[in-house]
Motif scaffolding. Sequence first.
Motif, PDB file in Angstrom:
ATOM      1  N   GLN A  60     -20.738 -36.812  -2.887  1.00  0.00           N
ATOM      2  CA  GLN A  60     -19.578 -36.119  -2.308  1.00  0.00           C
ATOM      3  C   GLN A  60     -19.930 -35.267  -1.091  1.00  0.00           C
ATOM      4  O   GLN A  60     -20.823 -34.426  -1.153  1.00  0.00           O
ATOM      5  CB  GLN A  60     -18.977 -35.186  -3.367  1.00  0.00           C
ATOM      6  CG  GLN A  60     -18.212 -35.927  -4.431  1.00  0.00           C
ATOM      7  CD  GLN A  60     -17.298 -34.992  -5.218  1.00  0.00           C
ATOM      8  OE1 GLN A  60     -17.331 -33.770  -5.040  1.00  0.00           O
ATOM      9  NE2 GLN A  60     -16.478 -35.562  -6.078  1.00  0.00           N
ATOM     10  N   HIS A  61     -19.213 -35.501  -0.019  1.00  0.00           N
ATOM     11  CA  HIS A  61     -19.338 -34.658   1.178  1.00  0.00           C
ATOM     12  C   HIS A  61     -18.017 -34.698   1.947  1.00  0.00           C
ATOM     13  O   HIS A  61     -17.271 -35.662   1.843  1.00  0.00           O
ATOM     14  CB  HIS A  61     -20.517 -35.105   2.055  1.00  0.00           C
ATOM     15  CG  HIS A  61     -20.415 -36.517   2.532  1.00  0.00           C
ATOM     16  ND1 HIS A  61     -20.742 -37.606   1.759  1.00  0.00           N
ATOM     17  CD2 HIS A  61     -19.976 -37.029   3.709  1.00  0.00           C
ATOM     18  CE1 HIS A  61     -20.527 -38.715   2.439  1.00  0.00           C
ATOM     19  NE2 HIS A  61     -20.059 -38.410   3.632  1.00  0.00           N
ATOM     20  N   PRO A  62     -17.751 -33.652   2.725  1.00  0.00           N
ATOM     21  CA  PRO A  62     -16.458 -33.575   3.427  1.00  0.00           C
ATOM     22  C   PRO A  62     -16.527 -34.140   4.850  1.00  0.00           C
ATOM     23  O   PRO A  62     -17.624 -34.324   5.404  1.00  0.00           O
ATOM     24  CB  PRO A  62     -16.229 -32.066   3.496  1.00  0.00           C
ATOM     25  CG  PRO A  62     -17.614 -31.489   3.632  1.00  0.00           C
ATOM     26  CD  PRO A  62     -18.535 -32.411   2.863  1.00  0.00           C
ATOM     27  N   HIS A  63     -15.366 -34.441   5.401  1.00  0.00           N
ATOM     28  CA  HIS A  63     -15.217 -34.703   6.836  1.00  0.00           C
ATOM     29  C   HIS A  63     -13.882 -34.120   7.279  1.00  0.00           C
ATOM     30  O   HIS A  63     -12.913 -34.134   6.505  1.00  0.00           O
ATOM     31  CB  HIS A  63     -15.198 -36.208   7.148  1.00  0.00           C
ATOM     32  CG  HIS A  63     -16.502 -36.904   6.923  1.00  0.00           C
ATOM     33  ND1 HIS A  63     -17.621 -36.648   7.681  1.00  0.00           N
ATOM     34  CD2 HIS A  63     -16.871 -37.859   6.025  1.00  0.00           C
ATOM     35  CE1 HIS A  63     -18.622 -37.419   7.267  1.00  0.00           C
ATOM     36  NE2 HIS A  63     -18.201 -38.161   6.252  1.00  0.00           N
ATOM     37  N   ARG A  64     -13.830 -33.668   8.514  1.00  0.00           N
ATOM     38  CA  ARG A  64     -12.552 -33.228   9.105  1.00  0.00           C
ATOM     39  C   ARG A  64     -12.571 -33.480  10.614  1.00  0.00           C
ATOM     40  O   ARG A  64     -13.580 -33.230  11.266  1.00  0.00           O
ATOM     41  CB  ARG A  64     -12.297 -31.731   8.850  1.00  0.00           C
ATOM     42  CG  ARG A  64     -11.008 -31.221   9.550  1.00  0.00           C
ATOM     43  CD  ARG A  64     -10.723 -29.746   9.298  1.00  0.00           C
ATOM     44  NE  ARG A  64     -10.125 -29.529   7.973  1.00  0.00           N
ATOM     45  CZ  ARG A  64      -9.782 -28.333   7.499  1.00  0.00           C
ATOM     46  NH1 ARG A  64      -9.981 -27.245   8.237  1.00  0.00           N
ATOM     47  NH2 ARG A  64      -9.248 -28.220   6.299  1.00  0.00           N
ATOM     48  N   ILE A 104     -12.850 -35.558   1.146  1.00  0.00           N
ATOM     49  CA  ILE A 104     -14.180 -35.506   0.529  1.00  0.00           C
ATOM     50  C   ILE A 104     -14.426 -36.898  -0.020  1.00  0.00           C
ATOM     51  O   ILE A 104     -13.578 -37.441  -0.740  1.00  0.00           O
ATOM     52  CB  ILE A 104     -14.247 -34.441  -0.587  1.00  0.00           C
ATOM     53  CG1 ILE A 104     -14.007 -33.043   0.022  1.00  0.00           C
ATOM     54  CG2 ILE A 104     -15.591 -34.489  -1.317  1.00  0.00           C
ATOM     55  CD1 ILE A 104     -13.893 -31.925  -1.000  1.00  0.00           C
ATOM     56  N   HIS A 105     -15.545 -37.510   0.379  1.00  0.00           N
ATOM     57  CA  HIS A 105     -15.772 -38.873  -0.102  1.00  0.00           C
ATOM     58  C   HIS A 105     -17.222 -39.099  -0.512  1.00  0.00           C
ATOM     59  O   HIS A 105     -18.083 -38.239  -0.326  1.00  0.00           O
ATOM     60  CB  HIS A 105     -15.281 -39.910   0.932  1.00  0.00           C
ATOM     61  CG  HIS A 105     -16.171 -40.125   2.119  1.00  0.00           C
ATOM     62  ND1 HIS A 105     -16.150 -41.297   2.842  1.00  0.00           N
ATOM     63  CD2 HIS A 105     -17.106 -39.345   2.701  1.00  0.00           C
ATOM     64  CE1 HIS A 105     -17.028 -41.210   3.823  1.00  0.00           C
ATOM     65  NE2 HIS A 105     -17.617 -40.053   3.767  1.00  0.00           N
ATOM     66  N   GLU A 106     -17.422 -40.267  -1.112  1.00  0.00           N
ATOM     67  CA  GLU A 106     -18.761 -40.719  -1.517  1.00  0.00           C
ATOM     68  C   GLU A 106     -18.953 -42.110  -0.968  1.00  0.00           C
ATOM     69  O   GLU A 106     -18.014 -42.897  -0.909  1.00  0.00           O
ATOM     70  CB  GLU A 106     -18.867 -40.788  -3.044  1.00  0.00           C
ATOM     71  CG  GLU A 106     -18.524 -39.498  -3.744  1.00  0.00           C
ATOM     72  CD  GLU A 106     -18.582 -39.639  -5.265  1.00  0.00           C
ATOM     73  OE1 GLU A 106     -19.376 -40.455  -5.768  1.00  0.00           O
ATOM     74  OE2 GLU A 106     -17.826 -38.925  -5.933  1.00  0.00           O
ATOM     75  N   GLU A 107     -20.193 -42.437  -0.579  1.00  0.00           N
ATOM     76  CA  GLU A 107     -20.511 -43.753  -0.027  1.00  0.00           C
ATOM     77  C   GLU A 107     -21.758 -44.278  -0.736  1.00  0.00           C
ATOM     78  O   GLU A 107     -22.808 -43.645  -0.683  1.00  0.00           O
ATOM     79  CB  GLU A 107     -20.762 -43.630   1.485  1.00  0.00           C
ATOM     80  CG  GLU A 107     -19.565 -43.074   2.237  1.00  0.00           C
ATOM     81  CD  GLU A 107     -19.922 -42.514   3.615  1.00  0.00           C
ATOM     82  OE1 GLU A 107     -19.870 -43.279   4.586  1.00  0.00           O
ATOM     83  OE2 GLU A 107     -20.249 -41.315   3.710  1.00  0.00           O
ATOM     84  N   TRP A 108     -21.608 -45.412  -1.400  1.00  0.00           N
ATOM     85  CA  TRP A 108     -22.692 -45.959  -2.214  1.00  0.00           C
ATOM     86  C   TRP A 108     -22.892 -47.445  -1.945  1.00  0.00           C
ATOM     87  O   TRP A 108     -21.964 -48.144  -1.526  1.00  0.00           O
ATOM     88  CB  TRP A 108     -22.353 -45.821  -3.713  1.00  0.00           C
ATOM     89  CG  TRP A 108     -22.104 -44.423  -4.172  1.00  0.00           C
ATOM     90  CD1 TRP A 108     -20.890 -43.845  -4.415  1.00  0.00           C
ATOM     91  CD2 TRP A 108     -23.089 -43.409  -4.443  1.00  0.00           C
ATOM     92  NE1 TRP A 108     -21.064 -42.541  -4.818  1.00  0.00           N
ATOM     93  CE2 TRP A 108     -22.394 -42.246  -4.846  1.00  0.00           C
ATOM     94  CE3 TRP A 108     -24.487 -43.387  -4.380  1.00  0.00           C
ATOM     95  CZ2 TRP A 108     -23.057 -41.059  -5.183  1.00  0.00           C
ATOM     96  CZ3 TRP A 108     -25.144 -42.209  -4.722  1.00  0.00           C
ATOM     97  CH2 TRP A 108     -24.432 -41.064  -5.119  1.00  0.00           C
TER      98      TRP A 108
HETATM   99 MN    MN Z   1     -19.229 -39.727   5.097  1.00  0.00          MN
END
Ligand code: MN
Length: 296
Positions: A60-64, A104-108
């Motif tokens: 989990q991490h944010p972006h804006r 907030i998303h996760e990338e796997w």
């Molecule tokens: Mn990302």
Amino acid sequence: MKKILRIQRAPAPHWVGNGFHVNSLFFYAQDAQTFSPFLMLDYGAPRVFPPSTEPRGVGQHPHRGFETVTVAYQGEIEHHDSEGNRGVIGPGDVQWMTAASGIIHEEWLSPAFNAKGGTLEMAQLWVNLPAKDKMAAPRYQEILKAQIPSVTAPGGARVQVIAGEFNGGESGAPSRGPAMTFSPVNVWDVQLNAGQAIDLDLHAGYTTLFAVLKGKVNVNTSQDVASPAVVVLERDGTAARLEAAGGDATVLVLHGEPLDEPVAGYGPFVMNTRDEIMQAMQDFQRGTFIRQRATA
Ligand code: MN
């Protein structure tokens, strides 16, 4: 012809989380106005991942304030986010995520791909949003390979039109990419086999970046460029030429209208002012960053 302004070689690759081993081809902190509306491009060259039971990727991490565009060339990438979107993209698919007001998303690596192991090859592009759209609602576009026009240019080069409009197919008709964008943005994935060349029809005034991902190309019949590198072209002019110089080559063409707005960024936030960055950090700390929580 759009003249070559400069060619920048990618620095040594680095890990993003434990799943993405990437070359950073350009980053806005270096020269935001030159690259505008594009902010960053990371390319993960083909890499074999052995089978694993440990999740591999980024938690989990944010972006804006901008969009993340993930292209899967080989392997499978899974995404889930605070809006409740979830998806797995495979070879030729693209995930176009508009973080805008906050996500907030996760990338796997997808669990199936991670368990089985295999070759992963991917790219992630960051596209800036106009100031007026930075706090718009988040959006998620999963674009499958079958939806992306694959155009053959005279001379045989293949162009996947991910976003924008491509003129220069054999048929003479323009092809429109499926991605919805907030400002004029073209993203074309150009595959050149050995001996092939392509003449590109470009806009005067637009930023033009040739991200040489694989192989070696000759640009404008003047300069050989080996991967991984990015070629920055001047804004003037309406044409450029790419030619495979040796074997096969892959070039991601990024061609967009510059936003011509101030850029203030910190980590996963890209806004227009330092105050807006402080606000993003405060919102994230206070738990008021996203507009809703995932129900899952
Ligand atoms: Mn990302």
